[in-house]
Enzyme design. Structure first.
Site, short mmCIF file in Angstrom:
data_model
loop_
_atom_site.label_atom_id
_atom_site.label_comp_id
_atom_site.label_asym_id
_atom_site.label_seq_id
_atom_site.Cartn_x
_atom_site.Cartn_y
_atom_site.Cartn_z
N ASP A 105 80.75 77.73 72.25
CA ASP A 105 80.09 79.04 72.24
C ASP A 105 78.66 78.96 72.76
O ASP A 105 78.17 79.90 73.40
CB ASP A 105 80.10 79.62 70.82
N ARG B 248 74.78 80.50 76.97
CA ARG B 248 73.90 80.13 78.08
C ARG B 248 74.37 80.78 79.38
O ARG B 248 73.56 81.30 80.16
CB ARG B 248 73.88 78.59 78.23
N THR C 51 81.11 87.07 63.59
CA THR C 51 81.77 85.83 63.18
C THR C 51 80.89 84.61 63.42
O THR C 51 81.37 83.48 63.32
CB THR C 51 83.10 85.66 63.95
N SER D 160 78.12 83.35 58.45
CA SER D 160 77.60 82.29 57.59
C SER D 160 76.65 82.83 56.54
O SER D 160 76.54 82.26 55.44
CB SER D 160 76.86 81.25 58.45
#
Length: 321
Positions: A82, A87, A197, A202
């Protein structure tokens, strides 16, 4: 079966971006480039990655990693995790070029293809068996004494975090020009549905399906009675003000890549981005299936409509017998 090369294929161009620090990513990137070249598709590489891949192919275009690196490309093929996709998004967003992620990371939520299915992915690209969907982004502005001092954007999230481990960050959060609450916290995450997500997840925030247009605000370890994740309209403006009467300072992270130092008194405004990011889809599987696969969720024992119908028919036949 792959169709023969056509004259039209010569006009096709792909930008290939890879996490060249990993041997596996380099190998997959070389395989992709060789296959695309074989089918008459022109290649573009970033200058530092071109040196790492050392392809012995003619007419490979080499460009610098700038915001317009993907200009005039049909797709950006991204090989990595990811982080590599985020980037690549910096070089594809302004050009409106779709991103196709091939996952060589861990969860790889933004990626569409897996590294063990390269032949299928290449065949789908060559034969244009893909669709591109737009993902909402956020635009971020930082103000100091009423003057904008920095701006950025994010596909996943913009997080305001404390700069020093030993100090708590004191902030006031605001929605649509009205103050909502004051928090002593480790930080605040402002996320998109795509980023729900990622850091948002988190931090204990909700998972939002990509088809839902919304903005999210989630406190990180807040010392407050009212400190719950919030989902607001995509037209809303979120704001976080770093309290000016404290010694604490903060830092703004956009997609974990671009940073801005935040002194006491700084104000951060987050709104729907003016330019979306386009992600390629090869499969039409529901987002639910993606969640199950990426997080390896336990679904054993589930019986769908077809299974329930079959069991009902079996019971009916047994009764008649």
């Amino acid at each position: 079966m792959t169709p023969p090369e056509t004259e039209q294929d010569v006009d096709r161009r792909m930008l290939v971006i890879a996490h060249t620090g990993r041997e596996a990513a380099r190998q997959v990137a070389v395989e992709f480039c060789l296959s695309l070249h074989k089918h008459g598709i022109a290649l573009r590489l970033l200058e530092d990655e071109a040196a790492e891949l050392a392809l012995d192919l003619p007419d490979v275009e080499v460009v610098r990693p700038k915001a317009d690196a993907a200009a005039d490309c049909e797709l950006v093929i991204v090989i990595g995790g990811d982080g590599t996709i985020l980037r690549a998004a910096e070089m594809a967003r302004e050009c409106n070029t779709p991103l196709l992620g091939v996952n060589l990371g861990h969860v790889g939520f933004l990626a569409e293809a897996e590294s063990d299915d390269i032949e299928f992915t290449i065949d789908a690209v060559v034969n244009r068996r893909y669709v591109a969907e737009e993902r909402l982004t956020i635009d971020v502005a930082v103000y100091r004494d009423g003057e904008m001092v920095a701006s950025s954007w994010a596909l996943n999230d913009a997080s305001v975090e404390k700069a020093a481990r030993e100090r708590m960050l004191e902030v006031v959060v605001e929605v649509d020009g009205r103050p909502l609450s004051r928090w002593g916290c480790d930080g605040v995450v402002c996320a998109t549905p795509t980023g729900s997500t990622a850091y948002n997840f988190s931090a204990g925030g909700p998972i939002v399906w990509p088809g839902v247009e919304a903005l999210l605000m989630v406190p990180i370890s807040a010392h407050a009675l009212f400190a719950r994740p919030m989902v607001v309209a995509p037209t809303s403006v979120l704001a976080v003000e770093v309290i000016g009467r404290t010694d604490g300072s903060g830092v703004l992270w956009c997609d974990g890549r671009r940073t801005v130092d935040l002194p006491a008194g700084a104000r951060i405004e987050v709104r729907r981005g003016r330019t979306p990011v386009r992600l390629v889809r090869l499969h039409q599987a529901p987002f639910t299936d993606r969640l199950v696969a990426k997080f390896d969720l336990p679904v054993s024992g589930w019986r769908g409509a077809a299974e329930r119908r079959r069991r009902g028919e079996d019971k009916a036949r047994n009764r008649r017998a």
